[in-house]
Design a protein around this motif. Structure first.
Motif, short mmCIF file in Angstrom:
data_model
loop_
_atom_site.label_atom_id
_atom_site.label_comp_id
_atom_site.label_asym_id
_atom_site.label_seq_id
_atom_site.Cartn_x
_atom_site.Cartn_y
_atom_site.Cartn_z
N GLY A 1 15.58 -77.64 35.24
CA GLY A 1 14.64 -78.38 36.07
C GLY A 1 15.25 -79.40 37.01
N ALA A 2 16.59 -79.50 37.06
CA ALA A 2 17.20 -80.49 37.94
C ALA A 2 17.22 -79.97 39.37
CB ALA A 2 18.62 -80.79 37.47
N ASP A 3 16.96 -80.87 40.35
CA ASP A 3 17.06 -80.44 41.74
C ASP A 3 18.52 -80.57 42.20
OD1 ASP A 3 17.44 -83.12 42.09
OD2 ASP A 3 15.50 -83.50 43.03
N ALA A 4 18.78 -80.16 43.44
CA ALA A 4 20.16 -80.12 43.93
C ALA A 4 20.85 -81.47 43.82
CB ALA A 4 20.18 -79.63 45.37
N PRO B 1 14.60 -71.93 41.19
CA PRO B 1 14.85 -71.83 39.74
C PRO B 1 14.52 -73.11 38.97
CG PRO B 1 16.91 -71.74 41.02
CD PRO B 1 15.78 -71.58 41.97
N ASN B 2 14.69 -74.28 39.60
CA ASN B 2 14.42 -75.50 38.84
C ASN B 2 12.93 -75.76 38.64
OD1 ASN B 2 14.32 -75.91 41.59
ND2 ASN B 2 14.93 -78.05 41.49
N LYS B 3 12.09 -75.04 39.40
CA LYS B 3 10.65 -75.22 39.23
C LYS B 3 10.06 -74.06 38.43
CE LYS B 3 10.28 -78.82 42.10
NZ LYS B 3 10.70 -78.65 43.51
N ARG B 4 10.88 -73.06 38.11
CA ARG B 4 10.38 -71.92 37.34
C ARG B 4 10.39 -72.23 35.87
NH1 ARG B 4 12.45 -66.17 39.92
NH2 ARG B 4 12.04 -66.89 42.03
N PHE C 1 18.46 -82.85 27.83
CA PHE C 1 18.59 -82.93 29.29
C PHE C 1 17.29 -82.53 30.02
CE2 PHE C 1 20.03 -81.51 33.49
CZ PHE C 1 20.82 -82.58 33.87
N GLY C 2 16.72 -81.41 29.61
CA GLY C 2 15.52 -80.91 30.28
C GLY C 2 14.35 -81.86 30.11
N LEU D 1 14.70 -84.92 32.32
CA LEU D 1 14.34 -84.64 33.71
C LEU D 1 12.83 -84.66 33.90
CD1 LEU D 1 16.82 -81.78 34.54
CD2 LEU D 1 16.75 -84.00 35.65
N PHE E 1 27.13 -78.90 29.06
CA PHE E 1 27.68 -79.97 29.90
C PHE E 1 28.80 -80.66 29.14
CE2 PHE E 1 22.98 -80.00 30.96
CZ PHE E 1 23.12 -79.05 31.95
N SER F 1 20.13 -84.21 41.86
CA SER F 1 20.46 -84.73 40.54
C SER F 1 21.47 -83.84 39.83
CB SER F 1 19.21 -84.96 39.69
OG SER F 1 18.40 -83.83 39.68
N PHE G 1 17.87 -67.43 40.37
CA PHE G 1 19.20 -67.69 40.95
C PHE G 1 19.56 -66.66 42.02
CE2 PHE G 1 19.85 -69.99 36.88
CZ PHE G 1 19.96 -71.24 37.45
N ALA H 1 21.85 -76.69 34.62
CA ALA H 1 21.11 -77.90 34.94
C ALA H 1 19.92 -77.59 35.83
CB ALA H 1 22.04 -78.90 35.64
N ILE H 2 20.14 -76.72 36.83
CA ILE H 2 19.04 -76.32 37.72
C ILE H 2 17.97 -75.61 36.92
CG2 ILE H 2 18.44 -74.86 39.68
CD1 ILE H 2 21.34 -75.35 40.69
N HIS I 1 30.56 -83.25 29.62
CA HIS I 1 30.66 -84.71 29.60
C HIS I 1 29.50 -85.36 28.86
CE1 HIS I 1 28.16 -83.44 32.88
NE2 HIS I 1 27.72 -84.65 33.06
N ARG J 1 24.47 -85.85 38.45
CA ARG J 1 24.54 -85.99 37.00
C ARG J 1 25.46 -84.98 36.32
NH1 ARG J 1 18.93 -87.22 34.32
NH2 ARG J 1 20.40 -87.05 32.59
N ILE J 2 25.69 -83.85 36.96
CA ILE J 2 26.51 -82.82 36.31
C ILE J 2 27.82 -82.59 37.07
CG2 ILE J 2 26.59 -80.41 35.55
CD1 ILE J 2 24.60 -82.18 34.01
#
Lengths: 558, 396
Positions: free
Chosen positions: A458-461, B78-81, B104-105, B108, B93, A463, B58, A454-455, B95, A467-468
């Motif tokens: 693009g998800a931040d800590a 990592p989420n901004k890379r 998902f991406g 976001l 995921f 969300s 990570f 998820a990270i 669920h 969400r996950i």
């Protein structure tokens, strides 16, 4: 040390995480540790100096020595007999193909979602001086139900479900193929049970006995109703000392003495027995064989648990009947006057209870998941401290916590006595350990790369957690919400010190009704309480189903 | 969309023993061109996954710099890379439905639901996942889960696609199929990719270049052909495929070739083409590197290659035509470089593997022959001659 500094540096780079950790850290110290420290200091410090005077007063009193031995005795008896009943239930449900398994399962779980003193109430109504069985049916007037017999009976009814749930998990995780193998090697049924099943279950049985010991020692409601004056119990004595004699230091000293066996059993359970477990309780239940039990034994077990089930049904039937009977024991005409009382004079406490439980439950549930997440997934100094301390409040008897709270929060800057806050904080931090533990258990089974994915996307800590992580923790979140709510609704031992005229609880109301002999009102209160709990479970379940959709719902199995 | 690693080092401290430090990655330098697929290959614990996780963000490197398309990304979380990872466990995921996973991406990023649906459907078409739109992850097969994970990574059009042993949970047949699929998709999208694996076949199939690692250090970086036929050291030679290493001494160094002798006597003389060998002087100790399939075996003292020269191991061998046998006989009549005794043979269908004792060089040599139906078999205990060309050998 270098590593700790590095972790701290990493932590400070993430302001959200840093703030949360600090808040949790401070709250754990303030609301779990500090009250305990207060209990200790008030009982052994006077005028700034150490004094053993209070402890000596307790030890030298014959009455209190007797209370200590009685408490330990009840703990040992309930632990053994409650675990035995729990084991018979669990064994029959997991190892035979008897009919009505679901029914027995529900019967065994009902006492858990009821106030812990419902057994005591029913016993008085059935066997007391005006008891239905003793007085109406048998014509006896001077019954000796107060004291060890009645109390033991009530505590077994109250606590055997805990053993049942524990041991069911243990027995389910013992692979039946082991029993098959032993039988294949020529063992008789009894021999296989004695040489394979039982030894494998022994650590689980020991663990359940220790838990029952802790719970019985901490039990307050049953002894308050049933112990009577000639069979003193420590938790009740501490309460009487404080509310009757206004002797805080002596009450604290009694609490301190109560704390010692509880903590001993707790650490024994956590660090000794838990390590000896052969199998993890969280494992997938394997399909059980039914070969271990011969038909004769099967029906014997069936009649045994049917008998236990009948007792429980009788208890609840008594409560229901008592709630509608005009005057219990003499006038059995049906009436709604007890309910009129509950929703009239007593409605303040119904409202207060719902508000307090309703506010503290989501906080406790959510906070439990956050702490579990931090403990499992993050590295920061003090991580283990938070985990162990939060577990501690599970082991400490409610009476001790209640006394600790009034000692700790009765003066500036923590002047909280008499407020909604003190009740809420008490509930939140007392019932959070179960949420944390189940959260930790669930999270350890979830591959961390799911959150990393998820990270990575693009998800931040925040969300990612919302969400996950949280949706995946739904089973733990659900059980922790239910647990917190049920316990907040049925709490008595700590809460009885903290209620005030502004904020009162139904359980405390029930107690005072029993004390003043208004059994009908007590029964009506209890019935309403159980109905509120059942409604809440239904609502929470459906809220979660709605919030996390059908997919999340597939995890929701109770 | 190039990726550059400069002096990447990662040191972990042992949580149970603060004083102990483990060097997971040591001074790795690598430049990956746009659209290139590079594989990190090595045994478990060699630092390949750590290096990948440093690129994804990570892990933070203890030392060194990570550049992605000309930007230093060390401080970017990592989420901004702009990297997307395909995880070993797929990390789907549980669920969310298939389409929610894949979208998902985009969700976001705030892409409109309609557009997400269009793009998800498009990528599912490409990945042959159609009809699984609302399926739950636990209803998918391993191969489908793998494709969902890949689709979820690709749909964001990342600058760099990272694969962390993506096929290790699949069965052998599906694995072979998926690695070709992955390579096809990577090439058709032209995404710069890094692929981590411990499986050398997989590395050979999917990569433009391979970086072989051991104990955190880079052993060699090169194309699959270079890695296999010109290994930089014995570790690489041994780790990629199977290899024979024959001790030798350099005799003469010429511009075009190097001659080596082995086994002490002058009779075992061999030439290696210089461009394939390192820096050697006369008298240096060296090792000849030669792959089992490059060896040519010949029958000793049996110039006629008659009927008894044919294998008796299989009935089919008897049907080998006399003409073919004769032809083979003449082909094998060159002077053997080494002589050995067949110790053991394993018949694998398309190939036969022989373990050959070669007393002159005190070594066991492994040889693979193809097409046993026509080539015939050698018996255990039989003496054979061993030859290989200078092109097929390499010196270390």
């Amino acid at each position: 040390m270098k590593e700790k500094l590095r972790q701290l540096r990493m932590l400070s780079k993430d302001p959200l995480l840093f703030t949360i950790v600090i808040i949790i850290f401070v709250s754990v110290i303030l609301f779990i540790l500090y009250p305990l420290v207060k209990v200790i200091t008030v009982s052994v410090v006077a005028d700034g100096r150490f004094t053993a005077a209070n402890l000596i007063k307790v030890v030298s009193s014959w009455h209190l020595r007797q209370a200590f031995f009685n408490s330990i005795l009840m703990g040992l008896l309930t632990a053994s007999l409650g675990s035995l009943v729990g084991f018979i239930f669990a064994f029959t449900v997991t190892r035979t193909n008897i009919p009505l398994k679901k029914f027995f399962n529900i019967i065994a779980i009902i006492p858990i979602i009821s106030p812990p003193f419902i057994g005591a109430l029913a016993i008085i109504m059935l066997f007391g001086n005006n008891g239905f069985i003793t007085s109406t049916l048998l014509g006896l007037f001077n019954t000796k139900i107060y004291g060890i017999r009645g109390l033991l009976f009530a505590q077994i009814v109250t606590f055997f479900p805990v053993a049942y749930i524990n041991l069911k998990g243990v027995l389910e995780s013992i692979s039946p193929t082991l029993e098959d193998a032993a039988m294949d090697l020529g063992g008789s049924r009894f021999k296989v049970f004695r040489k394979v099943t039982l030894p494998l279950a022994v650590p689980g049985i020991a663990s359940s006995m220790l838990i029952l010991f802790i719970e019985t020692l901490a039990d307050f409601g049953n002894p308050l109703i049933l112990a009577g004056s000639r069979f003193p119990i420590l938790s009740v004595q501490a309460y009487l000392e404080i509310t009757g004699m206004y002797n805080l230091p002596k009450g604290a000293a009694i609490a301190l003495i109560l704390l010692i066996p509880s903590l001993t059993a707790f650490f024994l359970q956590k660090y000794w027995v838990a390590k000896k477990q052969y199998v993890t309780i969280t494992g997938k239940p394997t399909t059980s064989t039914i070969k271990l039990v011969s038909p004769a034994v099967k029906w014997l077990l069936f009649s045994l648990i049917s008998f236990f089930a009948l007792i429980i049904i009788m208890i609840y039937a008594t409560i229901v009947w008592g709630a509608f009977a005009n005057v219990w024991g003499s006038d059995n005409t049906l009436t709604l006057r007890h309910f009129a009382y509950v929703f009239g004079v007593g409605f303040e406490s119904v409202k207060d209870t719902i508000i307090i439980a309703g506010l503290s439950t989501p906080i406790s549930g959510f906070l439990g998941m956050v702490i579990a997440f931090l403990v499992v997934r993050k590295r920061f100094p003090g991580r283990q401290f938070i985990e162990v301390t939060s577990l501690l409040s599970f082991a400490v008897p409610g009476t001790v916590i209640g006394i600790g709270y009034i000692l700790a929060f009765n003066s500036y800057p923590f002047l909280l006595t008499g407020t909604l806050a003190i009740l809420m904080l008490n509930f939140i931090f007392r019932y959070i350990p179960v949420g944390i533990q189940s959260g930790i258990a669930v999270l350890r089974q979830i591959d961390p790369s799911i959150e990393e994915a998820a990270i990575d996307l693009g998800a931040d800590a925040r969300s990612t957690f919302r969400r996950i992580t949280l949706p995946m923790m739904i089973p733990a979140f659900f059980s922790s919400l239910i647990y917190s709510f049920v316990r907040a609704m049925t709490a008595i031992s700590a809460a009885i010190f903290l209620v005030s005229s502004r904020w009162n609880l139904m359980t405390v109301q029930i107690m005072s009704q029993v004390e003043s002999g208004r059994l009908g009102a007590a029964a009506a209160f209890s019935l309403v309480l159980v109905l509120i709990i059942l409604t809440a479970i239904f609502v929470i379940r459906n809220l979660l189903l709605y919030r996390y959709g059908k997919l999340g719902g597939t995890f929701l199995k109770i | 969309m190039s990726v550059t690693l400069k002096n990447i080092t990662k040191i972990f401290t042992d949580p149970s023993n603060q004083a102990r430090e483990v060097v997971a990655v040591k001074d790795v330098n690598l430049e990956i061109q746009e659209g290139e697929m590079v594989t990190f290959l090595g045994p478990s614990g060699c630092g390949k996954t750590t290096t990948l996780r440093i690129i994804s963000g990570f892990e933070t490197p203890t030392n060194g710099e990570v550049w992605i398309s000309g930007t230093l990304v060390n401080e970017i979380p990592p989420n901004k890379r702009d990297t997307s990872m395909v995880f070993q466990s797929y990390a789907i995921f549980p669920h969310l439905s298939v389409s929610q996973n894949i979208g998902f991406g985009l969700e976001l990023k705030g892409v409109k639901p309609k557009e997400i649906r269009r793009q998800v459907e498009e990528i599912m078409e490409v990945m042959t996942l159609t009809n699984l739109y609302n399926r739950r992850p636990d209803q998918l097969s391993g191969g489908q889960q793998q494709r969902v994970a890949l689709a979820r990574a690709i749909i964001n059009r990342p600058k760099v696609l990272l694969f962390d042993e993506p096929l290790s949970n699949l069965d052998a047949k599906l694995r072979d199929q998926m690695r070709i699929e992955i390579r096809r998709i990577q090439q058709s999208f032209g995404i710069t990719s890094i692929y981590v694996t411990h499986d050398q076949d997989e590395a050979m199939t999917v990569s433009d270049r391979i970086m072989v690692m051991k104990d955190g250090e880079v052993m060699q970086i090169g194309t699959p052909f270079e890695i296999y036929s010109r290994p930089a050291n014995t570790f690489v030679a041994d780790f990629i495929g199977r290899v024979n290493l024959i001790d030798a001494v350099v005799e003469t160094v010429e511009p075009e070739s190097i001659s080596v002798v082995c086994g002490g006597g002058g009779e075992h003389r061999h030439k290696v083409i210089t461009s394939w060998a390192g820096d050697f002087k006369k008298g240096d100790a060296a090792r000849i590197v030669v792959r089992p399939e490059s060896l040519r075996l010949s029958r000793m003292g049996d110039t006629a290659a008659g009927a008894d020269g044919k294998a008796t191991a299989a009935a089919e061998a008897a049907s080998v035509s006399a003409a073919t046998a004769e032809e083979n006989g003449t082909a094998r009549s060159e002077v053997p470089f080494l002589k050995g005794i067949i110790k053991r043979s394993v018949y694998l269908g398309p190939t036969v593997e022989y373990e050959i004792d070669v007393p002159d060089v005190k070594a066991q040599i492994l040889a693979v022959t193809y097409n046993p139906v026509e080539e015939g078999f050698y018996r255990n205990g039989e003496e054979v001659g061993i030859n290989f060309s200078s092109a097929a050998s390499h010196l270390l």
